[in-house]
Design an enzyme around this catalytic site. Sequence first.
Site, PDB file in Angstrom:
ATOM      1  N   SER A  65       0.826  -1.207   0.000  1.00  0.00           N
ATOM      2  CA  SER A  65       0.000   0.000   0.000  1.00  0.00           C
ATOM      3  C   SER A  65       0.863   1.261   0.000  1.00  0.00           C
ATOM      4  O   SER A  65       1.991   1.272   0.490  1.00  0.00           O
ATOM      5  CB  SER A  65      -0.898   0.014   1.232  1.00  0.00           C
ATOM      6  OG  SER A  65      -1.751  -1.096   1.240  1.00  0.00           O
TER       7      SER A  65
HETATM    8  N1  SAH Z   1      -1.221  -4.958   4.125  1.00  0.00           N
HETATM    9  C1  SAH Z   1      -0.397  -4.921   2.910  1.00  0.00           C
HETATM   10  C2  SAH Z   1      -1.208  -4.735   1.655  1.00  0.00           C
HETATM   11  C3  SAH Z   1      -1.873  -5.975   1.293  1.00  0.00           C
HETATM   12  S1  SAH Z   1      -2.514  -6.112  -0.338  1.00  0.00           S
HETATM   13  C4  SAH Z   1       0.674  -3.878   3.024  1.00  0.00           C
HETATM   14  O1  SAH Z   1       1.105  -3.605   4.126  1.00  0.00           O
HETATM   15  O2  SAH Z   1       1.152  -3.352   2.017  1.00  0.00           O
HETATM   16  C5  SAH Z   1      -3.797  -7.262   0.060  1.00  0.00           C
HETATM   17  C6  SAH Z   1      -3.370  -8.645   0.456  1.00  0.00           C
HETATM   18  O3  SAH Z   1      -4.549  -9.328   0.865  1.00  0.00           O
HETATM   19  C7  SAH Z   1      -2.766  -9.492  -0.654  1.00  0.00           C
HETATM   20  O4  SAH Z   1      -1.528  -9.994  -0.259  1.00  0.00           O
HETATM   21  C8  SAH Z   1      -3.786 -10.625  -0.844  1.00  0.00           C
HETATM   22  O5  SAH Z   1      -3.205 -11.877  -1.189  1.00  0.00           O
HETATM   23  C9  SAH Z   1      -4.427 -10.673   0.520  1.00  0.00           C
HETATM   24  N2  SAH Z   1      -5.758 -11.288   0.592  1.00  0.00           N
HETATM   25  C10 SAH Z   1      -6.784 -11.219  -0.285  1.00  0.00           C
HETATM   26  N3  SAH Z   1      -7.851 -11.892   0.167  1.00  0.00           N
HETATM   27  C11 SAH Z   1      -7.496 -12.414   1.386  1.00  0.00           C
HETATM   28  C12 SAH Z   1      -8.161 -13.210   2.365  1.00  0.00           C
HETATM   29  N4  SAH Z   1      -9.410 -13.641   2.220  1.00  0.00           N
HETATM   30  N5  SAH Z   1      -7.472 -13.540   3.485  1.00  0.00           N
HETATM   31  C13 SAH Z   1      -6.201 -13.139   3.673  1.00  0.00           C
HETATM   32  N6  SAH Z   1      -5.521 -12.383   2.784  1.00  0.00           N
HETATM   33  C14 SAH Z   1      -6.164 -12.018   1.652  1.00  0.00           C
END
Ligand code: SAH
Length: 216
Positions: A65
């Site tokens: 992000s």
């Molecule tokens: N928190 C991160 C950004 C994450 S992007 C940061 O610090 O930059 C979103 C993430 O959510 C991705 O890695 C994706 O694989 C994960 N994701 C999507 N659906 C999910 C679910 N149901 N449970 C856990 N993770 C999930």
Amino acid sequence: MTGTDPWESARERMVATQIAARGVGDEQVLAAMRRVPRHLFVPAEVRGSAYSDYPLPIGHGQTISQPYIVAMMTSLLQIQPDDHLLEIGSGSGYQAAVLGILAREVISIERIPEVAQLARKNLADAGITNVTVVIGDGTLGFPGGAPYDGVLITAATPSIPSPLVEQLAEGGRLVAPVGSRDLQELVRLTRKGHDLTRESFGGVVFVPLLGEHGWK
Ligand code: SAH
């Protein structure tokens, strides 16, 4: 995280120009953003852009992000030092690291095993020891660790998964991007007894939350 970190001035500039200048005033949050070595959470090919004002690819179609969004969501969680937090969507672990600095303990759930492994490695390299990365469907939460003082969903969801609301402690806050696949609104729910207050904080764009209570 020492005074000799050559990335320190980039981090100072990031906090001043991208975060404080846009209205995030919580000193604890700003201090945490100055401390976490974001360059350790991005792939080597894009390391020179680690402190830039946008999200970056981390592989597997996922992203880290934008710094401002991480700071704003962290600030909306109103974290206390003794808090026990749950994050959904570890990605490369950056947001979890920021949460780990501010809270007692963090559980972060990631559905892609290789991405979870990347988060674990990055958190260890950054010296963060109070974050546990769990592989699984975060839309189900993590009942074993409940209740949580704060829950942060870092992927776009059509609605707030009910298990996550159920796992929220009295007085707990849940922050999530809620909306369509293309555009979401940042929402905060706060639990007061049987009541939930809902507040909105503007438009954001996240990768989709895929799972039983997210996108199928
Ligand atoms: N928190 C991160 C950004 C994450 S992007 C940061 O610090 O930059 C979103 C993430 O959510 C991705 O890695 C994706 O694989 C994960 N994701 C999507 N659906 C999910 C679910 N149901 N449970 C856990 N993770 C999930």
